[in-house]
Design an enzyme around this catalytic site. Structure first.
Site, mmCIF file in Angstrom:
data_model
loop_
_atom_site.group_PDB
_atom_site.id
_atom_site.type_symbol
_atom_site.label_atom_id
_atom_site.label_comp_id
_atom_site.label_asym_id
_atom_site.label_seq_id
_atom_site.Cartn_x
_atom_site.Cartn_y
_atom_site.Cartn_z
ATOM 1 N N ASN A 140 0.756 -1.281 0.406
ATOM 2 C CA ASN A 140 0.005 0.166 0.214
ATOM 3 C C ASN A 140 0.969 1.563 0.461
ATOM 4 O O ASN A 140 0.263 2.743 -0.862
ATOM 5 C CB ASN A 140 -0.991 -0.233 1.202
ATOM 6 N N ASP A 199 1.225 6.572 0.641
ATOM 7 C CA ASP A 199 0.522 5.956 -0.213
ATOM 8 C C ASP A 199 0.691 5.465 -1.691
ATOM 9 O O ASP A 199 0.583 6.383 -2.864
ATOM 10 C CB ASP A 199 -1.000 6.276 -0.224
ATOM 11 N N ASP A 229 -0.978 -6.911 3.027
ATOM 12 C CA ASP A 229 -0.374 -6.196 4.528
ATOM 13 C C ASP A 229 -1.496 -5.003 4.472
ATOM 14 O O ASP A 229 -1.969 -4.191 2.772
ATOM 15 C CB ASP A 229 0.379 -5.668 5.183
ATOM 16 N N HIS A 233 -6.728 -0.605 2.147
ATOM 17 C CA HIS A 233 -5.906 0.755 1.864
ATOM 18 C C HIS A 233 -5.703 0.518 0.237
ATOM 19 O O HIS A 233 -5.184 1.686 0.057
ATOM 20 C CB HIS A 233 -5.091 1.139 2.922
ATOM 21 N N GLU A 255 -5.235 -8.534 4.619
ATOM 22 C CA GLU A 255 -5.626 -8.381 5.962
ATOM 23 C C GLU A 255 -6.878 -7.343 5.942
ATOM 24 O O GLU A 255 -6.526 -5.748 4.775
ATOM 25 C CB GLU A 255 -4.426 -7.130 6.313
#
Length: 490
Positions: A140, A199, A229, A233, A255
């Site tokens: 991410n 990001d 992970d 997002h 996740e």
């Protein structure tokens, strides 16, 4: 946490410093070439039914390799989730906290747990022992604003936030350069910054190719799959595009903490999703002693059993939302054993290092390099070795393919159930229990795998008799487990 994926405390990020990046995305020298993304497109598949993985949180590579050979393989563990292997920030001023590993600097395999050679040898050794390696993959984001002036990364690379020479430049990051503020807005959750972390624009071809190259490099070394992970997002279509290019058929679990804005069901086109609802229900119910409520437990309604990765706790919930952890002792083992005996989901067993400060990193040398993990050392908790846990790993494998049968409960804190003709287990959070149980097990003498194992034809723990009608007379102490399966019939 209900509304966001917590990777580390905000206070730690604000105190940490920004590093500079390496010109190398892969390998260990300037002649290395990033792997070419594969055009293979196939859905990821879960491990064999009955498989169990151990989450060896922050274990160094040499120690994981030794544990695969000495314990995990011989005791039926099928896989290991290892911590992120890529170069990360080094936050000496923060005492080398655990969360520094979740701020990537480059995709060189050089972390506080070892270098590329160490990692490669670990994968080969574990595979030889019959244990697959699943990498915790951070896709991410890169580093955060709180890492300013912390010095080079774990492989010596220099960089700045939004500038990672030879890997990413400013245009490779999302236009939103602010922290997520509206946790009811999926677009903001997926395109703004999680705790000030840079990001990545995962919808862009260049970013996707770089991430795919990193994952394929790991696959080339023998890695069997990935825990993604902070998948919540990343837009699900971006993850699906990245994973669809991976070589072979890696196992992927993501996740995703379910809330009103984002459902884990949105990610099942790419692989499994972590079932936090299951963790909360199981841990809370066992903690409160109301085991009878676990009949029919199936986690979130958004996932089916074959889409869910389940656990009692993980490294985040241990620190941010603890319900049950190793600190709770026997009740924690009861919960883990129940998860392993019950057929729902793909189970993951936690293996921790001891901590008092939630920000603390693993046992380490003065330079921050992780010390060897040793289950004889009280600094390493090794939940995966507890007999009620390790014994039920084998139980799950033997019981694979059988549903729940012969359920019994006392309406409160004691339950028992079978897995057809393959196994039977009792779980007690109440007073000492003595009674007869109806099972579907064949007649014989059985070794209780929750108290011992069969060595040279003899049980090192308690033994129990099943009569011709499948009846079991047993005594089960408070806060303990009984587990019988046909693989340990003497």
């Amino acid at each position: 946490m209900k509304h966001r994926t917590i990777l580390w405390p905000v206070s730690g990020l604000l105190a940490a410093t920004v590093l500079a990046a390496t010109p190398l995305a892969y390998g260990t020298s300037s002649t290395d070439t990033p792997p070419t993304a594969s055009s293979v497109s196939s859905p990821s598949t879960a491990p064999t039914e009955g498989a169990v993985m151990a989450h060896m949180f922050q274990w160094p590579w040499d120690s994981v390799a030794r544990e695969c050979t000495d314990f995990l393989g011989p005791n039926g563990y099928d896989g290991v989730q290892v911590s992120p292997p890529q170069e990360h920030v080094v936050l000496q001023g923060e005492g080398f906290p655990w969360w520094q590993d979740y701020q990537p600097v480059s995709y060189q395999l050089d972390s506080r747990r070892g270098d590329r050679s160490d990692f490669s040898e670990m994968v080969a050794t574990c595979n030889e022992a019959g244990v697959d390696i699943y990498v915790d993959a951070v896709l991410n984001h890169m580093t955060g604003s709180g890492s300013v002036e912390s010095g080079p990364g774990s492989a010596g690379s220099e960089f700045e936030k939004y500038s990672y020479p030879g890997i990413y430049e400013n245009s490779d990051f999302s236009e939103c350069r602010a922290d997520i503020s509206n946790w009811d807005d999926p677009d903001e959750i997926r395109n703004c910054e999680l705790l000030s972390l840079a990001d990545l624009r995962t919808g862009e071809e260049g970013v996707r190719s770089t991430l795919t190259g990193y994952l394929n490099d790991l696959i080339d070394l023998g890695v069997a799959g990935f825990r993604i992970d902070a998948a919540k997002h990343v837009p699900p279509q971006d993850l699906e595009a990245i994973v669809s290019r991976l070589d072979g058929d890696p196992y992927v679990f993501q996740e995703v903490i379910e809330d009103s804005a984002i459902s884990p069901a949105e990610y099942t086109g790419t692989g499994e999703a972590t079932d936090f609802a299951y963790s909360e229900e199981l841990s809370g119910t066992v903690r409160d002693g109301s085991l009878a409520q676990l009949k029919g437990i199936n986690g979130t309604e958004a996932l089916n059993s074959d889409q869910a990765t389940v656990f009692v706790d993980n490294h985040d919930t241990q620190r941010n939302d603890p319900t049950l952890t190793y600190k709770d002792g026997d009740p924690y083992n009861v919960a883990t054993a129940f998860m392993l005996a019950h057929p729902y989901g793909t189970p993951k067993v936690m293996s921790s290092f001891d901590f008092e400060d939630p920000e603390s990193g693993p046992p380490a040398a003065s330079n921050g390099m992780t010390s060897p993990a040793n289950c004889e050392d009280e600094d390493w908790v090794c939940e995966h070795r507890q007999q009620p846990v390790a014994g039920m790993v084998e139980f799950r494998s033997v019981a694979a393919g059988s549903g729940v049968t012969d359920w019994w409960d006392n309406g409160n804190d004691q339950v028992a159930f079978g897995r057809g003709e393959n196994g039977f287990a009792v779980f007690n959070r109440g007073a000492d229990l003595s009674r007869t149980f109806q099972t579907s097990l064949p007649e014989g003498t059985y070794c209780d795998v929750a108290s011992g194992s069969v060595v040279d034809g003899r049980c090192t723990g308690e033994t129990y008799e099943i009569d011709t009608g499948g009846v079991l007379s047993a005594s089960v102490a408070s806060d303990s487990v009984l587990g019988l399966h046909v693989g340990t019939r003497l």
